[in-house]
Design a protein around this motif. Sequence first.
Motif, short mmCIF file in Angstrom:
data_model
loop_
_atom_site.label_atom_id
_atom_site.label_comp_id
_atom_site.label_asym_id
_atom_site.label_seq_id
_atom_site.Cartn_x
_atom_site.Cartn_y
_atom_site.Cartn_z
N PHE A 1 21.22 58.72 -8.38
CA PHE A 1 19.90 59.33 -8.57
C PHE A 1 19.24 59.50 -7.20
N PHE A 2 18.99 60.77 -6.83
CA PHE A 2 18.58 61.15 -5.48
C PHE A 2 17.07 61.17 -5.29
N THR A 3 16.68 61.10 -4.00
CA THR A 3 15.34 61.51 -3.57
C THR A 3 15.49 62.83 -2.82
N GLN A 4 14.37 63.53 -2.66
CA GLN A 4 14.40 64.79 -1.90
C GLN A 4 14.84 64.55 -0.46
N ASP A 5 14.35 63.48 0.14
CA ASP A 5 14.69 63.21 1.54
C ASP A 5 16.18 62.95 1.71
N GLU A 6 16.79 62.25 0.77
CA GLU A 6 18.22 61.98 0.86
C GLU A 6 19.02 63.28 0.85
N LEU A 7 18.68 64.18 -0.05
CA LEU A 7 19.39 65.45 -0.12
C LEU A 7 19.13 66.30 1.12
N ASP A 8 17.90 66.28 1.60
CA ASP A 8 17.59 67.04 2.82
C ASP A 8 18.43 66.54 4.00
N THR A 9 18.59 65.24 4.10
CA THR A 9 19.40 64.68 5.18
C THR A 9 20.86 65.10 5.05
N LEU A 10 21.40 65.07 3.83
CA LEU A 10 22.78 65.48 3.62
C LEU A 10 23.02 66.92 4.07
N PHE A 11 22.13 67.82 3.67
CA PHE A 11 22.32 69.24 3.95
C PHE A 11 22.05 69.58 5.42
N THR A 12 20.97 69.05 5.96
CA THR A 12 20.64 69.38 7.35
C THR A 12 21.64 68.77 8.33
N THR A 13 22.16 67.59 8.02
CA THR A 13 23.20 66.99 8.85
C THR A 13 24.45 67.86 8.87
N ALA A 14 24.68 68.59 7.77
CA ALA A 14 25.82 69.50 7.69
C ALA A 14 25.53 70.84 8.35
N GLY A 15 24.36 70.96 9.00
CA GLY A 15 24.04 72.18 9.75
C GLY A 15 23.35 73.25 8.93
N LEU A 16 22.83 72.92 7.75
CA LEU A 16 22.19 73.91 6.90
C LEU A 16 20.67 73.85 7.04
N GLU A 17 20.02 74.96 6.74
CA GLU A 17 18.57 75.07 6.85
C GLU A 17 17.94 75.09 5.46
N LYS A 18 16.84 74.37 5.31
CA LYS A 18 16.18 74.28 4.01
C LYS A 18 15.50 75.59 3.62
N VAL A 19 15.80 76.04 2.41
CA VAL A 19 15.10 77.16 1.80
C VAL A 19 14.22 76.64 0.66
N GLN A 20 14.74 75.67 -0.08
CA GLN A 20 14.00 75.10 -1.21
C GLN A 20 14.47 73.67 -1.43
N ASN A 21 13.52 72.77 -1.71
CA ASN A 21 13.84 71.39 -2.07
C ASN A 21 12.69 70.91 -2.96
N LEU A 22 12.87 71.01 -4.25
CA LEU A 22 11.79 70.78 -5.22
C LEU A 22 12.16 69.71 -6.23
N VAL A 23 11.16 68.97 -6.67
CA VAL A 23 11.33 68.03 -7.78
C VAL A 23 10.89 68.71 -9.06
N ASP A 24 11.74 68.65 -10.06
CA ASP A 24 11.42 69.20 -11.39
C ASP A 24 11.14 68.02 -12.31
N ARG A 25 9.86 67.69 -12.48
CA ARG A 25 9.47 66.60 -13.38
C ARG A 25 9.13 67.20 -14.73
N ARG A 26 9.93 66.91 -15.70
CA ARG A 26 9.76 67.54 -17.01
C ARG A 26 9.62 66.50 -18.11
N LEU A 27 8.70 66.76 -19.00
CA LEU A 27 8.53 65.93 -20.18
C LEU A 27 9.18 66.64 -21.34
#
Length: 379
Positions: free
Chosen positions: A324-350
């Motif tokens: 179970f991820f946080t946004q920061d964890e995923l951002d670190t994974l992608f940016t470390t791989a040389g990618l640039e963020k376009v979207q990183n959103l939390v979808d909180r749904r009931l």
Amino acid sequence: MAGSYPEGVPTVAGGKRQQFGTRFLSDPARIFHHNAWDNVEWSEEQAAAAERKVRENSTQRVCQEKQVDYDINAHKYWNDFYKIHENGFFKDRHWLFTEFPELAPSQNQNDMKDLLSENKGIEVPECRREHRPGLIIEEQHQCYSNSLGHKTQALPVEENVTQKLSHLEICADEFPGSSATYRILEVGCGVGNTVFPILQTNNDPRLFVYCCDFSSTAIELVQTNSAYDPSRCYAFVHDLCDEDKSYPVPSNSLDVIILIYVLSAIVPDKMQKAINRLSRLLRPGGMMLLRDYGRYDMAQLRFKNGQCLSENFYVRGDGTRVYFFTQDELDTLFTTAGLEKVQNLVDRRLQVNRGKQLTMYRVWIQCKYRKPLLSNTGS
């Protein structure tokens, strides 16, 4: 290697799903009027209770001997899953075209050109291309525009080709889909609940779709599906974490890579290298799309003590695993791989079970990360 069981999504008239974030619960008395509500605010008490529940269900860890078994025999547990459920467990993900327009029919290029030209007074010229496996050579004085529509300044032909040769790994051999001009790879395709909607919706003859899964049983189900067309799709067994096994496409050849509830199924320590390898497959300007479980999702809170493998990483009763991820964890994974963020959103749904008058709080994360036009990917 499909994810755990998160496929419920709201629909509107005509069966088309609205992009998440459009139905808000302003009156608590109306909670059971719909099946789901978007962007639900958590109270401080609810957030504290979730943190407390995770601490409680993480105190007793799975013993090391069993952890080794879950890792070594991961393919067996996923094969067993698909042998039991076959293609009846997950629904086709038609909602993907709303959340990820990059997967929709070939209007994407025109849409991106419109965005690039908007308010800039710049006309985006068409590019004439000569197609070769792993290489695109454009005529002198034309723009360099990859399949997602990104444009760079025109260069003299010698400089243009030399620049590309220095950044692209050229592969002279034929490979599946080598003649296509738009290539999509789904990693962890399961039985094709993403792949087949893409093929059925996007009839562009220049499209080619690759799909792979850890489970040989899942790939067999894809290949024997009546909708499977080898001239437009290539399904293969692949372990996302196997550093010695290569993908059947050259570097810098893919326009889109899809990760839907799959990254969470692998050991956290192996995630970065897996994303690094996938990043190398993207063309400059190519996009990686992810949707996966967020921290404190209902599924995490439901785990019992003794099912925790490591922090925020659990094993289900059937032997499959989930993180179970946080946004920061995923951002670190992608940016470390040389990618640039376009979207990183939390979808909180009931989500609501109106029949049983039950409420279920889901937390998912949705990401889009792009490979820069001139890229240095992580290793």
